[in-house]
Design an enzyme around this catalytic site. Structure first.
Site, PDB file in Angstrom:
ATOM      1  N   GLU A 214       0.884  -1.178   0.000  1.00  0.00           N
ATOM      2  CA  GLU A 214       0.000   0.000   0.000  1.00  0.00           C
ATOM      3  C   GLU A 214       0.914   1.218   0.000  1.00  0.00           C
ATOM      4  OE1 GLU A 214      -3.291   0.277  -0.123  1.00  0.00           O
ATOM      5  OE2 GLU A 214      -3.751  -1.861  -0.093  1.00  0.00           O
ATOM      6  N   CYS A 248      -2.264   9.407   2.765  1.00  0.00           N
ATOM      7  CA  CYS A 248      -1.798   8.832   1.494  1.00  0.00           C
ATOM      8  C   CYS A 248      -2.717   9.176   0.328  1.00  0.00           C
ATOM      9  CB  CYS A 248      -1.635   7.329   1.626  1.00  0.00           C
ATOM     10  SG  CYS A 248      -3.130   6.516   2.192  1.00  0.00           S
TER      11      CYS A 248
HETATM   12  P1  NAD Z   1       8.564   5.195   4.738  1.00  0.00           P
HETATM   13  O1  NAD Z   1       7.807   4.418   3.789  1.00  0.00           O
HETATM   14  O2  NAD Z   1       9.917   5.614   4.397  1.00  0.00           O
HETATM   15  O3  NAD Z   1       8.506   4.311   5.992  1.00  0.00           O
HETATM   16  C1  NAD Z   1       9.454   4.324   6.845  1.00  0.00           C
HETATM   17  C2  NAD Z   1       9.417   2.938   7.407  1.00  0.00           C
HETATM   18  O4  NAD Z   1      10.168   2.077   6.602  1.00  0.00           O
HETATM   19  C3  NAD Z   1      10.007   2.994   8.752  1.00  0.00           C
HETATM   20  O5  NAD Z   1       9.270   2.176   9.604  1.00  0.00           O
HETATM   21  C4  NAD Z   1      11.416   2.501   8.520  1.00  0.00           C
HETATM   22  O6  NAD Z   1      11.932   1.816   9.623  1.00  0.00           O
HETATM   23  C5  NAD Z   1      11.238   1.570   7.356  1.00  0.00           C
HETATM   24  N1  NAD Z   1      12.425   1.589   6.526  1.00  0.00           N
HETATM   25  C6  NAD Z   1      13.025   2.658   5.989  1.00  0.00           C
HETATM   26  N2  NAD Z   1      14.131   2.284   5.315  1.00  0.00           N
HETATM   27  C7  NAD Z   1      14.195   0.949   5.430  1.00  0.00           C
HETATM   28  C8  NAD Z   1      15.115  -0.022   4.976  1.00  0.00           C
HETATM   29  N3  NAD Z   1      16.187   0.301   4.260  1.00  0.00           N
HETATM   30  N4  NAD Z   1      14.887  -1.297   5.283  1.00  0.00           N
HETATM   31  C9  NAD Z   1      13.803  -1.651   5.990  1.00  0.00           C
HETATM   32  N5  NAD Z   1      12.914  -0.779   6.472  1.00  0.00           N
HETATM   33  C10 NAD Z   1      13.117   0.493   6.193  1.00  0.00           C
HETATM   34  O7  NAD Z   1       7.837   6.467   5.363  1.00  0.00           O
HETATM   35  P2  NAD Z   1       7.422   7.742   4.685  1.00  0.00           P
HETATM   36  O8  NAD Z   1       8.053   7.952   3.359  1.00  0.00           O
HETATM   37  O9  NAD Z   1       7.571   8.796   5.673  1.00  0.00           O
HETATM   38  O10 NAD Z   1       5.858   7.398   4.452  1.00  0.00           O
HETATM   39  C11 NAD Z   1       5.066   8.167   3.712  1.00  0.00           C
HETATM   40  C12 NAD Z   1       4.638   7.394   2.476  1.00  0.00           C
HETATM   41  O11 NAD Z   1       3.792   6.326   2.816  1.00  0.00           O
HETATM   42  C13 NAD Z   1       3.867   8.253   1.519  1.00  0.00           C
HETATM   43  O12 NAD Z   1       4.309   8.000   0.218  1.00  0.00           O
HETATM   44  C14 NAD Z   1       2.437   7.767   1.671  1.00  0.00           C
HETATM   45  O13 NAD Z   1       1.638   7.987   0.552  1.00  0.00           O
HETATM   46  C15 NAD Z   1       2.653   6.336   1.960  1.00  0.00           C
HETATM   47  N6  NAD Z   1       1.465   5.798   2.628  1.00  0.00           N
HETATM   48  C16 NAD Z   1       0.636   5.001   1.919  1.00  0.00           C
HETATM   49  C17 NAD Z   1      -0.535   4.532   2.512  1.00  0.00           C
HETATM   50  C18 NAD Z   1      -1.511   3.648   1.781  1.00  0.00           C
HETATM   51  O14 NAD Z   1      -2.460   3.183   2.400  1.00  0.00           O
HETATM   52  N7  NAD Z   1      -1.331   3.379   0.498  1.00  0.00           N
HETATM   53  C19 NAD Z   1      -0.826   4.894   3.813  1.00  0.00           C
HETATM   54  C20 NAD Z   1       0.078   5.696   4.504  1.00  0.00           C
HETATM   55  C21 NAD Z   1       1.236   6.141   3.893  1.00  0.00           C
END
Ligand code: NAD
Length: 459
Positions: A214, A248
């Site tokens: 997602e 999102c």
């Molecule tokens: P992100 O996706 O970077 O999430 C960070 C998470 O990923 C953290 O928990 C971190 O520990 C983990 N992570 C980061 N690097 C990693 C690695 N190398 N290895 C393993 N785990 C790792 O967070 P963000 O970018 O701040 O999130 C926002 C994004 O999420 C936006 O694009 C948003 O649209 C999306 N989102 C989508 C939905 C949906 O339902 N489709 C819902 C909420 C957020």
């Protein structure tokens, strides 16, 4: 710091033992766990609201309707349909199978991993969990460390309400997640950015583990000249300002003519004042940006843009005012990435067909919003463009309909959930052809046996 001292390998092994024991399969067990999860969120609303305020400055109103109530509604929907969902499916038979039984048995995958996101840290962690429990799986629940208060709440309360032999919360950041992803899961459900989605899929592919991703993307809004601009502006600004734009499916940018934009800006300014008063910073209903990294990123996106409304920032609180940017060019930095903050750029287009072309030149978005009274135009949009989901004449609301699958397409994700789709996501459909050994069946089936020289083949 992870709340769990056990190594992920040990956790997965213990859950696998539980799964193999059959404990999570009986329907009554699943129902009891879903009811317990519902009690967990109902009995701890104050604590949940406190955590969401600590993490995101989320108002109690938003915490209740967009996190607690949303999750509760999903549980209620699941509880009222689970008996029917879990029944064997009896698909259509062909003439060749008239004497046989043909059916589909629903198998839980086994030990699954659910990774939540920080922006709706309760809802986005527990909603997929509902499907995983309903389908009869054991689950490792990984809340986001970026929203630490809610992560701690989940880690503390899940063991108090759910069966600890079947459901384990594992907290932590990148090193812990990296270790977790080395384990062999039977399914991984991840919510977050497209970049990390790639890392998840790569790790999953080592074990051929199926995934739901997602993800995000830039969700466009098209506004045509036929609509009531005041109502449109209220709906768009509500979706943009909820959780300070960190949603999102938030409307990312607007496409409309210059003329419509002028009217929209003035109506949007009015809507912002109605929602949050003269100074949104003082409003208890307007959130803050999650951390300094995202704050700096969003502020930088404003640089060089023409600000029509808002633009105020305060780094000490990570506050960014609801902001409208006009005459934005497709090449501007704010149009190069998902904003995930309270900035709304408006890009001028000549007409709806330009808007469709603009959308089609970019990655497929998670959501798309069309404001128009012209149903022919809406149909043309729907048949010409692609997006995870669409709301017409509103924003965000398609995800509140449990019968609608929620998920992205292309770079905005793969797989979908909500309602029965969540149950299906965590279920393997096992096909069964059940024949008997009676003489008639044997006679009818004998045409397949060699030798082929006895005139059995028609050509
Ligand atoms: P992100 O996706 O970077 O999430 C960070 C998470 O990923 C953290 O928990 C971190 O520990 C983990 N992570 C980061 N690097 C990693 C690695 N190398 N290895 C393993 N785990 C790792 O967070 P963000 O970018 O701040 O999130 C926002 C994004 O999420 C936006 O694009 C948003 O649209 C999306 N989102 C989508 C939905 C949906 O339902 N489709 C819902 C909420 C957020």
């Amino acid at each position: 710091m992870p709340s769990f001292s056990k190594h992920p390998q040990e956790i997965v092994a213990q859950l696998r033992n539980t799964f193999n024991s059959g404990k999570t399969k009986p329907l009554e067990f699943r129902i009891s766990q879903l009811k317990a999860l519902k009690r967990m969120i109902e009995e701890n609303v104050d604590e949940i609201a406190k955590c969401l305020y600590a993490d995101l400055h989320k108002s109690r109103f938003e915490a209740v309707i967009m996190e607690k109530d949303f999750t509760k509604n999903e549980i209620n929907h699941c509880l009222s349909h689970i008996r029917e969902w879990t029944k064997r499916e009896m698909p259509e038979k062909t003439m060749a199978n008239m004497l046989d039984s043909v059916y589909i048995v629903h198998d839980p995958y086994g030990v699954v991993l659910v990774m939540g996101a920080w922006n709706y840290p309760l809802q986005l962690t527990l909603s997929p969990l509902i499907g995983a429990i309903a389908a009869g799986n054991c689950v490792v629940i990984k809340p986001s460390e970026i929203s630490p208060a809610t992560s701690k709440f989940i880690a503390e309360y899940v063991p108090k309400y759910l069966d600890s032999e079947a459901f384990t919360v594992y907290e932590g950041g990148i090193p812990e997640t990296t270790e977790l992803l080395k384990q062999r899961f039977d399914y991984i459900f991840y919510t977050g950015s497209t970049g990390v989605g790639r890392i998840i899929q790569e790790a999953a592919s080592k074990h051929l583990t199926p995934v739901t991703l997602e993800l995000g993307g830039k969700s466009p809004v098209f506004i045509d000249s036929t609509v009531d601009v005041e109502k449109t502006a209220r709906r768009v600004m509500w979706g943009k300002c909820a959780n300070a734009g960190q949603t999102c499916v938030a409307p990312d940018y607007v496409l409309c003519t210059r003329d419509t934009a002028d009217k929209f800006v003035s109506a949007a300014n009015k809507a912002i004042k109605e929602f949050f008063g003269e100074d949104p910073k003082q409003s208890g209903d307007f959130g803050r940006i999650i951390n300094d990294r995202h704050f700096a990123r969003i502020v930088a996106l404003m640089k060089g843009c023409e600000i029509a409304v808002g633009g105020q920032i305060d780094s000490t609180e990570r506050y960014i005012a609801p902001t409208i940017l006009v005459d934005v060019k497709p090449t501007d930095p704010v149009m190069q990435e998902e904003i995930f903050g309270p900035l709304l750029p408006i890009v001028y287009v000549e007409n709806a067909y330009d808007a469709m072309a603009f959308i089609n030149e970019r990655e497929k978005p998670l959501a798309m919003y069309i404001f128009s009274n012209d149903s022919h135009l809406v149909d043309t949009f729907l048949s010409t463009t692609s997006a995870g989901g669409v709301t017409v004449n509103d924003v965000v609301m398609h995800l509140t309909v449990p019968s609608l699958p929620f998920g992205g397409v292309g770079q905005s994700g793969m797989g979908y959930y909500h309602g029965k789709n969540s149950y299906d996501t965590f279920t393997h459909k096992k096909s069964v052809l059940h024949k008997d050994l009676w003489i008639l069946g044997e006679k009818l089936g004998s045409a397949r046996y060699p030798p082929s020289s006895t005139g059995k083949m028609k050509y």
